[in-house]
Design a protein around this motif. Sequence first.
Motif, PDB file in Angstrom:
ATOM      1  N   PRO A 101      62.530  31.006  31.727  1.00  0.00           N
ATOM      2  CA  PRO A 101      62.462  29.658  32.316  1.00  0.00           C
ATOM      3  C   PRO A 101      62.090  29.730  33.794  1.00  0.00           C
ATOM      4  N   PRO A 102      61.415  28.699  34.287  1.00  0.00           N
ATOM      5  CA  PRO A 102      61.084  28.645  35.708  1.00  0.00           C
ATOM      6  C   PRO A 102      62.294  28.197  36.515  1.00  0.00           C
ATOM      7  N   GLU A 103      62.145  28.133  37.815  1.00  0.00           N
ATOM      8  CA  GLU A 103      63.129  27.448  38.637  1.00  0.00           C
ATOM      9  C   GLU A 103      62.930  25.954  38.423  1.00  0.00           C
ATOM     10  N   PHE A 104      64.020  25.210  38.544  1.00  0.00           N
ATOM     11  CA  PHE A 104      63.957  23.766  38.330  1.00  0.00           C
ATOM     12  C   PHE A 104      64.277  23.029  39.627  1.00  0.00           C
ATOM     13  N   SER A 105      63.590  21.918  39.806  1.00  0.00           N
ATOM     14  CA  SER A 105      63.804  21.077  40.980  1.00  0.00           C
ATOM     15  C   SER A 105      63.945  19.634  40.536  1.00  0.00           C
ATOM     16  N   ALA A 106      64.872  18.909  41.148  1.00  0.00           N
ATOM     17  CA  ALA A 106      65.096  17.504  40.803  1.00  0.00           C
ATOM     18  C   ALA A 106      65.065  16.659  42.067  1.00  0.00           C
ATOM     19  N   PHE A 107      64.285  15.587  42.011  1.00  0.00           N
ATOM     20  CA  PHE A 107      64.231  14.638  43.113  1.00  0.00           C
ATOM     21  C   PHE A 107      64.922  13.348  42.699  1.00  0.00           C
ATOM     22  N   PHE A 108      65.839  12.903  43.549  1.00  0.00           N
ATOM     23  CA  PHE A 108      66.531  11.632  43.343  1.00  0.00           C
ATOM     24  C   PHE A 108      65.911  10.624  44.309  1.00  0.00           C
ATOM     25  N   SER A 109      65.281   9.601  43.767  1.00  0.00           N
ATOM     26  CA  SER A 109      64.529   8.682  44.621  1.00  0.00           C
ATOM     27  C   SER A 109      65.007   7.246  44.479  1.00  0.00           C
ATOM     28  N   ASP A 110      65.095   6.568  45.610  1.00  0.00           N
ATOM     29  CA  ASP A 110      65.434   5.152  45.628  1.00  0.00           C
ATOM     30  C   ASP A 110      65.024   4.604  46.998  1.00  0.00           C
ATOM     31  N   LEU A 111      65.248   3.314  47.200  1.00  0.00           N
ATOM     32  CA  LEU A 111      64.897   2.701  48.471  1.00  0.00           C
ATOM     33  C   LEU A 111      65.745   3.288  49.598  1.00  0.00           C
ATOM     34  N   PRO A 112      65.259   3.231  50.846  1.00  0.00           N
ATOM     35  CA  PRO A 112      65.998   3.831  51.964  1.00  0.00           C
ATOM     36  C   PRO A 112      67.405   3.284  52.136  1.00  0.00           C
ATOM     37  N   SER A 113      67.642   2.048  51.663  1.00  0.00           N
ATOM     38  CA  SER A 113      68.966   1.442  51.792  1.00  0.00           C
ATOM     39  C   SER A 113      69.971   1.981  50.782  1.00  0.00           C
ATOM     40  N   ASN A 114      69.507   2.793  49.840  1.00  0.00           N
ATOM     41  CA  ASN A 114      70.414   3.360  48.842  1.00  0.00           C
ATOM     42  C   ASN A 114      71.474   4.241  49.497  1.00  0.00           C
TER      43      ASN A 114
END
Length: 388
Positions: A101-114
């Motif tokens: 398996p490769p390395e895994f990366s996760a991005f958590f995205s929302d508006l700046p006010s989150n």
Amino acid sequence: MLPPMGDNVVVSNMELERLLSMKGGKGEGSYVNNSQAQAMHAKSMLHLLKETLDRVELGDSREKPFVVVDLGCSCGSNTINVVDVMIKHMMKRYEGLGLEPPEFSAFFSDLPSNDFNTLFQLLPPMANYGVSMEECLAAKNHRSYFAAGVPGSFYRRLFPARSINVFHSAFSLHWLSQIPEAVTDKRSSAYNKGRVFIHGADETTANAYKKQFQSDLAGFLRSRSVEIKKGGSMFLVCLGRTSLDPTDQGGGGILFGTHFQDAWDDLVREGLISSEKRDTFNIPVYAPSLQDFKEVVEAEGSFAIDKLEVFKGGSPLVVEQPDDPSQVGKALVNTCRSVSGVLVDAHIGDKLSEELFLRVEKRGTCHGKELLEQLQFFHIVASLSFVQ
């Protein structure tokens, strides 16, 4: 003492991108403590998510990480749980093919006010790399991926071109990028006079919302089509409706178009706010029909539809004792406040906001049994593959 009616203007011409967020922190009305229904609805759809993941091309695991993104992540544990499911499922796919398996990366995205601070406080610590596949998959209190937050509107570009393997977004795409200007323009036939939502509004008003949704979704798809890798997929869930009539917003209409609406009318009737102040507030939500959604995806053309269906999610109100009307009232006000409280506070101020939500709770308590029976959510579930 409540402030005089003329002094309750906090924000004029609200900038949604700057203000919109689920209620942060860990208080009673926070999203963290009022997202159990979303968790249950998401869990019931995991088999559909895994079907989408099974269609993703694995690619070369030696050079690049496998990247997943949750768009509209908010600030609760639901986003962390679904990212964990996605990454562990992909690990098993690699293992099943006998591939490292490769390395895994996760991005958590929302508006700046989150409230990213609360979100990342909930994030498990990173597991040590170099452990065995079995240990990675069994790790319950650690994560097997690198994590980062990405602030910004998902109706625009957020990531470098061809950098993302899987996009996931749940319970977010029904939030519009803005209130259609015609809806708050007194000179327009779409002016939503007397209402704070489009449920039961004039057809012209609802069509203005529909056009805004279609424009927003098309922008979302265009942006993702640049960012997604070849062989990548998206799994999208948003509030939907079963009626072809856009003025019938289903469960969302009952949530925002009945007791929430009545509470605003109470403030006007009691002289606490003006009718104009009420009329300049609108919930920026549109629950599309299956046809609404399909038309945009097909017209934009970047993604093929693998699956598109209406999924019955159930009630957003989670109560331990359904026969206790006070619990239903409390669940209703906390649900409303967790998703709209930030906008209400900005529009009429904290004190009047408290008065508004007290009335929502009172009305919910008086109609407890009826609410539990009628307030049911349906979701649009879409599994899309990038057209190379």
